[in-house]
Enzyme design. Structure first.
Site, PDB file in Angstrom:
ATOM      1  N   GLU A  68       0.819  -1.204   0.000  1.00  0.00           N
ATOM      2  CA  GLU A  68       0.000   0.000   0.000  1.00  0.00           C
ATOM      3  C   GLU A  68       0.857   1.260   0.000  1.00  0.00           C
ATOM      4  O   GLU A  68       0.590   2.208  -0.748  1.00  0.00           O
ATOM      5  CB  GLU A  68      -0.925  -0.003   1.227  1.00  0.00           C
ATOM      6  CG  GLU A  68      -1.746   1.265   1.407  1.00  0.00           C
ATOM      7  CD  GLU A  68      -2.712   1.516   0.271  1.00  0.00           C
ATOM      8  OE1 GLU A  68      -3.177   2.661   0.140  1.00  0.00           O
ATOM      9  OE2 GLU A  68      -3.002   0.573  -0.502  1.00  0.00           O
ATOM     10  N   HIS A  71       2.604   2.009  -3.320  1.00  0.00           N
ATOM     11  CA  HIS A  71       1.623   2.599  -4.237  1.00  0.00           C
ATOM     12  C   HIS A  71       1.427   4.086  -3.930  1.00  0.00           C
ATOM     13  O   HIS A  71       1.376   4.923  -4.851  1.00  0.00           O
ATOM     14  CB  HIS A  71       0.301   1.836  -4.096  1.00  0.00           C
ATOM     15  CG  HIS A  71      -0.829   2.415  -4.902  1.00  0.00           C
ATOM     16  ND1 HIS A  71      -0.764   2.585  -6.261  1.00  0.00           N
ATOM     17  CD2 HIS A  71      -2.060   2.856  -4.526  1.00  0.00           C
ATOM     18  CE1 HIS A  71      -1.899   3.110  -6.698  1.00  0.00           C
ATOM     19  NE2 HIS A  71      -2.698   3.289  -5.659  1.00  0.00           N
ATOM     20  N   HIS A 133     -11.837   4.862  -8.086  1.00  0.00           N
ATOM     21  CA  HIS A 133     -10.398   5.094  -7.955  1.00  0.00           C
ATOM     22  C   HIS A 133      -9.648   4.456  -9.129  1.00  0.00           C
ATOM     23  O   HIS A 133      -8.703   5.041  -9.678  1.00  0.00           O
ATOM     24  CB  HIS A 133      -9.912   4.509  -6.628  1.00  0.00           C
ATOM     25  CG  HIS A 133      -8.525   4.918  -6.244  1.00  0.00           C
ATOM     26  ND1 HIS A 133      -8.060   6.208  -6.375  1.00  0.00           N
ATOM     27  CD2 HIS A 133      -7.477   4.192  -5.748  1.00  0.00           C
ATOM     28  CE1 HIS A 133      -6.808   6.272  -5.958  1.00  0.00           C
ATOM     29  NE2 HIS A 133      -6.429   5.057  -5.586  1.00  0.00           N
ATOM     30  N   HIS A 242     -19.587  -9.442 -16.901  1.00  0.00           N
ATOM     31  CA  HIS A 242     -18.253  -9.109 -17.389  1.00  0.00           C
ATOM     32  C   HIS A 242     -17.895  -9.953 -18.615  1.00  0.00           C
ATOM     33  O   HIS A 242     -17.295  -9.452 -19.577  1.00  0.00           O
ATOM     34  CB  HIS A 242     -17.228  -9.326 -16.274  1.00  0.00           C
ATOM     35  CG  HIS A 242     -15.846  -8.876 -16.626  1.00  0.00           C
ATOM     36  ND1 HIS A 242     -15.572  -7.628 -17.143  1.00  0.00           N
ATOM     37  CD2 HIS A 242     -14.638  -9.517 -16.542  1.00  0.00           C
ATOM     38  CE1 HIS A 242     -14.274  -7.512 -17.356  1.00  0.00           C
ATOM     39  NE2 HIS A 242     -13.688  -8.643 -17.010  1.00  0.00           N
ATOM     40  N   HIS A 300      -3.692  -8.520 -16.742  1.00  0.00           N
ATOM     41  CA  HIS A 300      -5.023  -8.326 -17.333  1.00  0.00           C
ATOM     42  C   HIS A 300      -5.459  -6.870 -17.163  1.00  0.00           C
ATOM     43  O   HIS A 300      -6.015  -6.257 -18.086  1.00  0.00           O
ATOM     44  CB  HIS A 300      -6.016  -9.269 -16.643  1.00  0.00           C
ATOM     45  CG  HIS A 300      -7.346  -9.353 -17.321  1.00  0.00           C
ATOM     46  ND1 HIS A 300      -7.500  -9.679 -18.648  1.00  0.00           N
ATOM     47  CD2 HIS A 300      -8.612  -9.170 -16.837  1.00  0.00           C
ATOM     48  CE1 HIS A 300      -8.777  -9.690 -18.955  1.00  0.00           C
ATOM     49  NE2 HIS A 300      -9.478  -9.379 -17.875  1.00  0.00           N
TER      50      HIS A 300
END
Length: 324
Positions: A68, A71, A133, A242, A300
């Protein structure tokens, strides 16, 4: 200098998106339960794994904490470079078609994106906030790439694109964008494996028990959404949506490639789109049958962004006026 910092910003934006996916898919979105620090510090506390830090109920997980914080460090650096771009634009340090509006909006947007990063933590990885986000990360990269394309000297040999082909291009961009949003919603609701390891079927059935009523459930802002709160029929419905979206996106991508095959100035983008689309479909299937390996899942997410940028570049070449 504007161009060089812009190139650095694009690289940082790509890294931020990759790290964001790695953090989310590694279930590390709450690796630091506060913001912008981690357990009240500027870095992960120097303590044993599992330690309960005073003032926080969540035990320390060092690995998730560093995922975290890494990032956040890169995202903060990106925010700084975008602000520098804005100030350079304010001083007139730019060329070609660039105006002050796009750097100014990018500076505003990256601060808004930082707020969504904070809300992701404070609202306990709410799926809606997490998805927004993710969208913000993609949009930030698009804004920077669009600025970069504006800085390039445009050639004089661009062909005119037929109006009906332009329409198909915009429709394809819209469908691809919606599919990416749906992919983010799938990830945010921990629905990637809700159909088991079965493909193209779901739970070894063509149409299992699916709850579409709650598939797009927003939910309150007070609950803890870590690992998801939806029942499996709702998660399976998200996964099926999806997959249907992926099929529709593929059809429109193939139509676009067919219609644009004779536009020489777009040939590289078309070839790139074919390659990226093939990789993306393969990665999507592998995610299911291999039970979501984190490397494949992150790839992906990354390929989705690259495919989107390829289409965005085609839009720029098609709709922006070029020198004659």
């Amino acid at each position: 200098m504007f161009r060089k910092i812009l190139q650095i910003s694009i690289i940082l934006a790509l890294i931020v998106v990759i790290l964001g996916a790695y953090t989310r898919l590694g279930n590390a979105g709450l690796g630091c339960p506060d913001w912008p620090g981690c357990y009240g510090q500027l870095s992960v506390p120097d303590a044993k794994d599992g330690t309960t830090i005073q003032g926080f109920s969540r035990p320390l997980n060092i690995v998730k904490g560093w995922k975290e914080m890494l990032h956040r460090y890169v995202a903060s650096t990106l925010g700084l470079t975008i602000l520098i771009l804005f100030f350079l634009a304010l001083k007139g340090k730019l060329q070609h078609q660039q105006s002050l509006k796009l750097p100014g909006f990018s500076a505003f947007f990256v601060m808004l994106q930082g707020a969504f990063g904070m809300w992701t933590v404070t609202f306990l990885v709410h799926p809606g906030i997490v998805t927004l986000h993710l969208i913000g990360g993609f949009l930030t990269t698009i804004l920077l790439v669009w600025m970069f394309l504006n800085q390039k000297k445009t050639p004089t040999t661009y062909q005119n694109v037929l109006k009906e082909h332009k329409f198909v291009l915009l429709i394809t961009l819209t469908i691809l964008s919606l599919q990416i949003i749906l992919g983010g919603w799938t990830s945010a609701n921990y629905a990637a494996l809700s159909c088991g390891e079965y493909f193209p079927t779901c739970l070894n059935k063509w149409w299992p028990d699916l709850d579409f009523t709650h598939a797009l459930y927003w939910g309150s802002l007070g609950a803890n959404y870590e690992y998801g709160i939806l029942e499996n029929p709702a998660r399976s419905a998200i996964q099926v949506l999806h997959r249907i979206g992926a099929l529709i996106t593929t059809i429109f991508m193939l139509l676009l490639i067919y219609l644009f095959r004779n536009y020489n100035h777009l040939r590289f983008n078309l070839i790139l789109s074919v390659i990226l689309l093939t990789i993306q479909i393969t990665l999507g299937v592998l995610n299911v049958v291999l039970s979501l390996p984190i490397i494949i899942a992150v790839l992906h997410n990354t390929i989705a962004l690259l495919l989107l940028l390829s289409i965005i570049t085609m839009v720029h070449k098609t709709f922006i006026k070029h020198n004659n």
